[in-house]
Motif scaffolding. Structure first.
Motif, short mmCIF file in Angstrom:
data_model
loop_
_atom_site.label_atom_id
_atom_site.label_comp_id
_atom_site.label_asym_id
_atom_site.label_seq_id
_atom_site.Cartn_x
_atom_site.Cartn_y
_atom_site.Cartn_z
N ALA A 170 1.80 0.14 -10.36
CA ALA A 170 1.35 1.14 -9.86
C ALA A 170 0.87 1.52 -8.82
O ALA A 170 1.29 3.07 -7.89
CB ALA A 170 1.24 1.95 -11.47
N TRP A 171 -0.48 0.66 -8.46
CA TRP A 171 -0.97 1.07 -7.63
C TRP A 171 -0.51 0.60 -5.95
O TRP A 171 -0.48 1.55 -4.86
CB TRP A 171 -2.60 0.29 -7.71
CG TRP A 171 -3.07 -0.53 -6.71
CD1 TRP A 171 -2.90 -1.55 -5.82
CD2 TRP A 171 -4.10 0.40 -5.55
NE1 TRP A 171 -4.22 -1.56 -5.06
CE2 TRP A 171 -4.17 0.05 -4.34
CE3 TRP A 171 -4.09 1.70 -6.39
CZ2 TRP A 171 -4.86 0.68 -3.82
CZ3 TRP A 171 -5.46 2.37 -5.50
CH2 TRP A 171 -6.22 1.98 -4.06
N TRP A 172 0.80 -1.00 -6.62
CA TRP A 172 0.57 -0.88 -5.30
C TRP A 172 1.76 -0.24 -4.70
O TRP A 172 2.48 -0.42 -3.37
CB TRP A 172 1.43 -2.07 -5.11
CG TRP A 172 0.44 -3.50 -5.14
CD1 TRP A 172 -0.48 -3.67 -5.10
CD2 TRP A 172 0.87 -4.79 -6.30
NE1 TRP A 172 -1.12 -5.09 -4.63
CE2 TRP A 172 -0.58 -5.69 -5.67
CE3 TRP A 172 1.42 -5.25 -6.81
CZ2 TRP A 172 -0.91 -6.59 -5.87
CZ3 TRP A 172 1.46 -6.70 -7.79
CH2 TRP A 172 0.61 -7.10 -7.16
N ALA A 173 2.75 0.28 -5.64
CA ALA A 173 4.28 1.30 -5.35
C ALA A 173 3.20 3.23 -4.63
O ALA A 173 3.79 2.78 -3.24
CB ALA A 173 4.49 2.00 -6.46
N TRP A 174 2.65 3.44 -4.95
CA TRP A 174 1.36 4.55 -4.62
C TRP A 174 0.29 3.75 -3.10
O TRP A 174 0.84 4.63 -2.41
CB TRP A 174 0.22 4.89 -5.21
CG TRP A 174 -0.91 5.95 -4.95
CD1 TRP A 174 -0.21 7.26 -3.86
CD2 TRP A 174 -1.83 5.51 -3.92
NE1 TRP A 174 -1.22 7.76 -3.61
CE2 TRP A 174 -2.51 6.64 -3.28
CE3 TRP A 174 -2.80 4.42 -3.93
CZ2 TRP A 174 -3.56 7.23 -2.68
CZ3 TRP A 174 -4.02 4.43 -2.52
CH2 TRP A 174 -4.22 5.86 -2.19
N ALA A 175 0.34 2.72 -3.43
CA ALA A 175 -0.55 1.95 -1.56
C ALA A 175 0.46 2.13 -0.25
O ALA A 175 0.59 2.09 0.91
CB ALA A 175 -1.58 0.73 -2.14
N ASP A 176 2.08 1.43 -0.71
CA ASP A 176 3.15 1.60 -0.21
C ASP A 176 3.40 2.94 0.50
O ASP A 176 4.02 3.11 1.96
CB ASP A 176 3.91 0.88 -0.55
CG ASP A 176 3.52 -0.44 -0.37
OD1 ASP A 176 2.36 -1.08 0.25
OD2 ASP A 176 4.12 -1.37 -0.91
N TRP A 177 3.95 3.85 -0.45
CA TRP A 177 3.94 5.01 -0.22
C TRP A 177 3.40 5.85 0.40
O TRP A 177 3.66 6.24 1.40
CB TRP A 177 4.17 5.56 -1.58
CG TRP A 177 4.50 6.97 -1.44
CD1 TRP A 177 5.91 8.00 -0.67
CD2 TRP A 177 4.11 8.40 -1.59
NE1 TRP A 177 5.83 9.36 -0.72
CE2 TRP A 177 4.94 9.69 -1.21
CE3 TRP A 177 2.47 8.16 -1.58
CZ2 TRP A 177 3.63 10.93 -2.13
CZ3 TRP A 177 1.81 10.06 -1.83
CH2 TRP A 177 2.90 10.79 -2.32
N SER A 178 1.82 6.10 -0.07
CA SER A 178 0.89 6.87 1.00
C SER A 178 0.48 5.81 2.25
O SER A 178 0.11 6.60 3.18
CB SER A 178 0.31 6.86 0.46
OG SER A 178 -1.26 5.51 -0.55
N GLY A 179 0.65 5.17 3.04
CA GLY A 179 0.08 4.36 4.08
C GLY A 179 -1.32 3.81 4.30
O GLY A 179 -1.71 3.11 4.89
N TYR A 180 -1.40 3.64 2.84
CA TYR A 180 -2.74 2.98 2.58
C TYR A 180 -2.87 1.51 3.02
O TYR A 180 -3.48 0.83 3.55
CB TYR A 180 -2.99 2.72 0.61
CG TYR A 180 -5.06 2.74 0.77
CD1 TYR A 180 -5.90 3.00 1.17
CD2 TYR A 180 -4.74 1.01 0.28
CE1 TYR A 180 -7.07 2.70 1.09
CE2 TYR A 180 -5.24 0.56 -0.06
CZ TYR A 180 -6.80 0.86 -0.03
OH TYR A 180 -8.37 0.60 0.16
N THR A 181 -1.77 0.67 2.66
CA THR A 181 -1.71 -0.44 3.02
C THR A 181 -1.34 -0.73 4.35
O THR A 181 -1.92 -1.50 5.44
CB THR A 181 -0.32 -1.66 2.16
OG1 THR A 181 -0.44 -0.62 0.97
CG2 THR A 181 -0.73 -2.92 2.56
N LYS A 182 -1.06 0.23 4.76
CA LYS A 182 -1.17 -0.02 6.76
C LYS A 182 -2.00 0.27 7.66
O LYS A 182 -2.32 -0.05 8.24
CB LYS A 182 0.52 0.49 7.45
CG LYS A 182 0.57 0.41 8.87
CD LYS A 182 1.59 -0.86 8.81
CE LYS A 182 1.57 -0.75 10.39
NZ LYS A 182 2.21 -2.38 10.79
#
Length: 78
Positions: A38-50
């Motif tokens: 769930a964390w990785w999905a949210w991080a990728d969806w929200s742009g946090y990772t980028k």
């Protein structure tokens, strides 16, 4: 990453029947893996990772610029 580490530790404790984790239900032991997904999905969806990757690149770029300026004798703004 912390959630994966916690999940692996809990999984090992459950498998080896060590401590109070031996009596826990399997869904409780496997919950950190679901939370990590769930964390990785949210991080990728929200742009946090980028955003974090760009911040790291900008810090490295500024360090290179500051080092080059120091090598040629120009004062840096820091």
């Amino acid at each position: 990453m912390y959630l994966l580490g916690l999940g692996v530790i809990l999984l090992a404790m459950k498998y080896l029947e060590f401590g109070p984790v031996a009596g826990w239900a399997w869904w409780m032991v496997l919950a950190p893996f679901g939370a990590a997904v769930a964390w990785w999905a949210w991080a990728d969806w929200s742009g946090y990772t980028k955003r974090k990757a760009v911040e790291r690149e900008n810090v490295k770029k500024q360090a290179r610029i500051d080092k080059a300026k120091a090598n040629i004798g120009i004062k840096t703004r820091r």
